[in-house]
Design a protein around this motif. Structure first.
Motif, mmCIF file in Angstrom:
data_model
loop_
_atom_site.group_PDB
_atom_site.id
_atom_site.type_symbol
_atom_site.label_atom_id
_atom_site.label_comp_id
_atom_site.label_asym_id
_atom_site.label_seq_id
_atom_site.Cartn_x
_atom_site.Cartn_y
_atom_site.Cartn_z
ATOM 1 N N VAL A 27 0.844 -1.196 0.000
ATOM 2 C CA VAL A 27 0.000 0.000 0.000
ATOM 3 C C VAL A 27 0.879 1.247 0.000
ATOM 4 C CG1 VAL A 27 -1.685 1.325 1.336
ATOM 5 C CG2 VAL A 27 -1.918 -1.158 1.147
ATOM 6 N N GLN A 28 1.868 1.263 0.907
ATOM 7 C CA GLN A 28 2.781 2.401 0.960
ATOM 8 C C GLN A 28 3.618 2.492 -0.321
ATOM 9 O OE1 GLN A 28 1.898 0.660 3.744
ATOM 10 N NE2 GLN A 28 0.931 2.513 4.518
ATOM 11 N N GLY A 29 4.051 1.328 -0.823
ATOM 12 C CA GLY A 29 4.868 1.320 -2.031
ATOM 13 C C GLY A 29 4.135 1.891 -3.229
ATOM 14 N N ALA A 30 2.864 1.527 -3.378
ATOM 15 C CA ALA A 30 2.076 2.053 -4.499
ATOM 16 C C ALA A 30 1.853 3.552 -4.345
ATOM 17 C CB ALA A 30 0.745 1.314 -4.589
ATOM 18 N N ASN A 31 1.595 3.994 -3.111
ATOM 19 C CA ASN A 31 1.388 5.422 -2.890
ATOM 20 C C ASN A 31 2.649 6.233 -3.168
ATOM 21 O OD1 ASN A 31 -1.285 5.090 -2.177
ATOM 22 N ND2 ASN A 31 -0.878 5.012 0.013
ATOM 23 N N SER A 32 3.819 5.647 -2.893
ATOM 24 C CA SER A 32 5.065 6.365 -3.157
ATOM 25 C C SER A 32 5.280 6.577 -4.654
ATOM 26 C CB SER A 32 6.256 5.608 -2.559
ATOM 27 O OG SER A 32 6.526 4.415 -3.281
ATOM 28 N N VAL A 190 13.889 -2.307 2.082
ATOM 29 C CA VAL A 190 12.469 -2.510 2.379
ATOM 30 C C VAL A 190 11.618 -1.487 1.634
ATOM 31 C CG1 VAL A 190 10.719 -2.459 4.206
ATOM 32 C CG2 VAL A 190 12.917 -3.585 4.617
ATOM 33 N N MET A 191 12.101 -0.244 1.551
ATOM 34 C CA MET A 191 11.351 0.795 0.844
ATOM 35 C C MET A 191 11.193 0.452 -0.635
ATOM 36 S SD MET A 191 12.230 4.836 0.295
ATOM 37 C CE MET A 191 13.257 4.472 -1.147
ATOM 38 N N PHE A 192 12.288 0.022 -1.275
ATOM 39 C CA PHE A 192 12.202 -0.331 -2.692
ATOM 40 C C PHE A 192 11.412 -1.619 -2.898
ATOM 41 C CE2 PHE A 192 15.830 2.616 -3.204
ATOM 42 C CZ PHE A 192 15.335 3.366 -4.271
ATOM 43 N N LEU A 193 11.491 -2.553 -1.935
ATOM 44 C CA LEU A 193 10.650 -3.756 -2.019
ATOM 45 C C LEU A 193 9.180 -3.373 -1.963
ATOM 46 C CD1 LEU A 193 10.123 -6.808 -1.988
ATOM 47 C CD2 LEU A 193 10.462 -6.758 0.495
ATOM 48 N N ALA A 194 8.829 -2.441 -1.073
ATOM 49 C CA ALA A 194 7.445 -1.980 -0.991
ATOM 50 C C ALA A 194 7.006 -1.356 -2.313
ATOM 51 C CB ALA A 194 7.298 -0.976 0.148
ATOM 52 N N ARG A 195 7.896 -0.620 -2.968
ATOM 53 C CA ARG A 195 7.558 -0.029 -4.265
ATOM 54 C C ARG A 195 7.337 -1.125 -5.317
ATOM 55 N NH1 ARG A 195 8.925 5.564 -4.843
ATOM 56 N NH2 ARG A 195 9.469 5.308 -7.049
ATOM 57 N N VAL A 196 8.190 -2.155 -5.287
ATOM 58 C CA VAL A 196 8.015 -3.271 -6.220
ATOM 59 C C VAL A 196 6.660 -3.933 -6.003
ATOM 60 C CG1 VAL A 196 8.832 -5.599 -6.793
ATOM 61 C CG2 VAL A 196 10.477 -3.725 -6.553
ATOM 62 N N LEU A 197 6.347 -4.233 -4.745
ATOM 63 C CA LEU A 197 5.072 -4.879 -4.430
ATOM 64 C C LEU A 197 3.893 -3.972 -4.786
ATOM 65 C CD1 LEU A 197 5.972 -6.440 -0.964
ATOM 66 C CD2 LEU A 197 5.741 -7.652 -3.130
ATOM 67 N N GLY A 198 4.037 -2.672 -4.523
ATOM 68 C CA GLY A 198 2.969 -1.740 -4.840
ATOM 69 C C GLY A 198 2.692 -1.659 -6.330
ATOM 70 N N ILE A 199 3.753 -1.631 -7.118
ATOM 71 C CA ILE A 199 3.587 -1.585 -8.577
ATOM 72 C C ILE A 199 2.929 -2.864 -9.078
ATOM 73 C CG2 ILE A 199 4.857 -1.552 -10.764
ATOM 74 C CD1 ILE A 199 6.921 0.265 -9.331
ATOM 75 N N LEU A 200 3.374 -4.005 -8.568
ATOM 76 C CA LEU A 200 2.773 -5.276 -8.970
ATOM 77 C C LEU A 200 1.303 -5.340 -8.568
ATOM 78 C CD1 LEU A 200 5.668 -7.734 -8.028
ATOM 79 C CD2 LEU A 200 4.965 -7.054 -10.329
ATOM 80 N N TYR A 201 0.990 -4.811 -7.387
ATOM 81 C CA TYR A 201 -0.405 -4.823 -6.935
ATOM 82 C C TYR A 201 -1.287 -3.958 -7.829
ATOM 83 C CZ TYR A 201 -4.560 -3.682 -4.272
ATOM 84 O OH TYR A 201 -5.860 -3.477 -3.906
ATOM 85 N N VAL A 202 -0.832 -2.754 -8.141
ATOM 86 C CA VAL A 202 -1.625 -1.854 -8.978
ATOM 87 C C VAL A 202 -1.827 -2.455 -10.368
ATOM 88 C CG1 VAL A 202 -1.626 0.394 -10.129
ATOM 89 C CG2 VAL A 202 -1.008 0.228 -7.713
ATOM 90 N N MET A 203 -0.792 -3.080 -10.914
ATOM 91 C CA MET A 203 -0.933 -3.722 -12.223
ATOM 92 C C MET A 203 -2.002 -4.809 -12.192
ATOM 93 S SD MET A 203 3.013 -4.048 -13.548
ATOM 94 C CE MET A 203 2.503 -4.661 -15.160
ATOM 95 N N VAL A 224 15.752 -2.908 -9.490
ATOM 96 C CA VAL A 224 17.217 -2.912 -9.549
ATOM 97 C C VAL A 224 17.838 -2.448 -8.229
ATOM 98 C CG1 VAL A 224 19.236 -1.892 -10.661
ATOM 99 C CG2 VAL A 224 17.335 -2.733 -12.053
ATOM 100 N N PRO A 225 17.465 -1.268 -7.686
ATOM 101 C CA PRO A 225 18.043 -0.884 -6.395
ATOM 102 C C PRO A 225 17.660 -1.826 -5.262
ATOM 103 C CG PRO A 225 16.340 0.671 -7.062
ATOM 104 C CD PRO A 225 16.617 -0.200 -8.237
ATOM 105 N N PHE A 226 16.444 -2.391 -5.301
ATOM 106 C CA PHE A 226 16.069 -3.345 -4.255
ATOM 107 C C PHE A 226 16.999 -4.549 -4.251
ATOM 108 C CE2 PHE A 226 13.839 -7.483 -3.865
ATOM 109 C CZ PHE A 226 13.863 -7.569 -2.481
ATOM 110 N N VAL A 227 17.214 -5.147 -5.412
ATOM 111 C CA VAL A 227 18.067 -6.343 -5.489
ATOM 112 C C VAL A 227 19.482 -6.014 -5.033
ATOM 113 C CG1 VAL A 227 19.111 -8.019 -7.055
ATOM 114 C CG2 VAL A 227 16.682 -7.439 -7.292
ATOM 115 N N LEU A 228 20.033 -4.894 -5.480
ATOM 116 C CA LEU A 228 21.401 -4.521 -5.107
ATOM 117 C C LEU A 228 21.516 -4.293 -3.600
ATOM 118 C CD1 LEU A 228 22.336 -2.071 -8.016
ATOM 119 C CD2 LEU A 228 23.054 -4.459 -7.716
#
Length: 384
Positions: A27-32, A190-203, A224-228
């Motif tokens: 939820v936070q990741g998608a909002n970001s 964790v922040m970039f993981l949340a963004r990944v999950l948020g994007i996947l959720y919105v899609m 990319v930044p999450f994995v690194l």
């Protein structure tokens, strides 16, 4: 059910709640990503209404996570939530901003305008996962606190005066953790993981071609930044010294403790590996396929497995899950910080209701998502 079994069981329950919370940070990741996913006002409202259907799940899980910690490991609760209160207060403040923003951004009489509240949603989307990730990183990196259990019998404390059982050794009250670069690395991961999950959720949740095309590009930029960052922290974690305790509750520093935990408790290593593979699979398949929008499910399961394995590694196998960098003997373990056997046993029977609660959540989730969100939904009366 021995006392040791109950301690191990409740660390598992708390870890599972923490893992579910990290997944629900989508939820936070998608909002970001609100402005980059929703290029138009309608697009932004679609994203907000999509996450608005689920934000209560995240907030409730956060509160339940804190409540479970308080009930099962009260010394951690009083030490971290009471000592590092600036860190936790900022986290809670951003979540309160989130709740207010959903409800008031399009209300009559809103003098700030919708964009002000959308900014608050983005702020929560960035700061919430970053600070929560930083708080979790202190399970491995340690914090500056001192515990003095002898103060429990102090006449001054019993009269409401004197020092508490645990206290922070500096005036930053938790914000000093952010000065540790590895805490920031994990928090950013964790922040970039949340963004990944948020994007996947919105899609998966929003039936809008423009948003889905933008999301596939933004997904790579977040992945990319999450994995690194995540790989860098895993390497650091497995090479760093850990904190162990023996039968006499003596705390000692052990080289490679967390790697040893993973090898000795090999199912956790399998769980961690499976979780990472599932998340990478979801990212890769979504990025390469123009029609696949179900990546949130393997990524979500993978996130829960990976985070659960890390949290169990932090507390099981005679490991101090909350090390003290100010006083080694003050480090908290699941044995020296837990509730009484009676309390843990009573809560064990209450926890048997958890599967029914989870089943209710799944039922509600399926009902909410019975129809994909589209522009027509914005014409309904109850929208954000």
């Amino acid at each position: 059910m021995t006392y040791i079994f109950l301690q191990q069981y409740w660390w598992f329950v708390v870890s599972l709640l923490g893992a579910l919370l990290v997944f629900l940070l989508f939820v936070q990741g998608a909002n970001s990503c609100l402005r980059s996913l929703g290029w138009t006002e309608q697009g932004r409202r679609l994203v907000v209404n999509s996450t608005g259907r689920k934000w209560e799940f995240t907030f409730t899980t956060l509160v339940t996570f804190g409540g479970a910690f308080f009930a099962s490991f009260p010394l951690f609760y009083s030490t971290s939530f009471g000592g590092a209160y600036w860190l936790w207060m900022i986290i809670l403040f951003t979540f309160v901003l989130q709740a207010v923003s959903y409800e008031f951004q399009n209300k009559m009489g809103n003098i700030l305008g919708p964009r002000a509240f959308q900014f608050f949603l983005v702020l929560n989307g960035l700061a919430g996962p970053l600070l929560l990730g930083g708080a979790v990183a202190t399970f491995f990196e340690g914090s500056n606190f001192v515990v003095d259990k002898t103060s429990m019998t102090s006449p001054l404390l019993l009269q409401g005066h004197g020092e508490a059982i645990s206290h922070w050794v500096n005036a930053s009250h938790g914000l000093d953790a952010l000065l540790n670069p590895w805490v920031l690395v994990f928090g950013l991961a964790v922040m970039f993981l949340a963004r990944v999950l948020g994007i996947l959720y919105v899609m998966n949740n929003v039936a809008d071609d423009d948003i889905r095309s933008r999301a596939s590009v933004r997904l790579v930029g977040a992945a990319v930044p999450f994995v690194l960052l995540f790989v860098a922290y895993l390497v650091h974690l497995f090479l760093k010294d850990g904190y162990a305790y023996d039968a006499g509750d003596t705390i000692s520093i052990v080289p490679g403790k967390y790697l040893t935990n993973m090898l000795e408790m090999w199912p956790l290593l399998v769980m961690l590996t499976a979780g990472v593979v599932l998340v990478l699979y979801a990212i890769g398949r979504t990025a390469w396929s123009k029609h696949y929008v179900g990546g949130i499910w393997p990524a979500g399961i993978g996130t829960v497995l990976a985070v659960l394995a890390l949290l169990l590694c932090a507390g099981w196998n005679y490991t101090a899950y909350y090390p003290s960098t100010a006083d080694l003997t003050s480090s908290l373990t699941i044995e020296n910080s837990c509730s009484s056997e009676f309390t843990l046993r009573t809560m064990f029977y209450a926890s048997l209701l958890v599967p029914f609660v989870l089943a209710y959540i799944v039922y509600c989730w399926r009902k909410i998502d019975a129809k994909k969100l589209d522009a027509d939904e914005l014409k309904q009366e109850h929208t954000y």
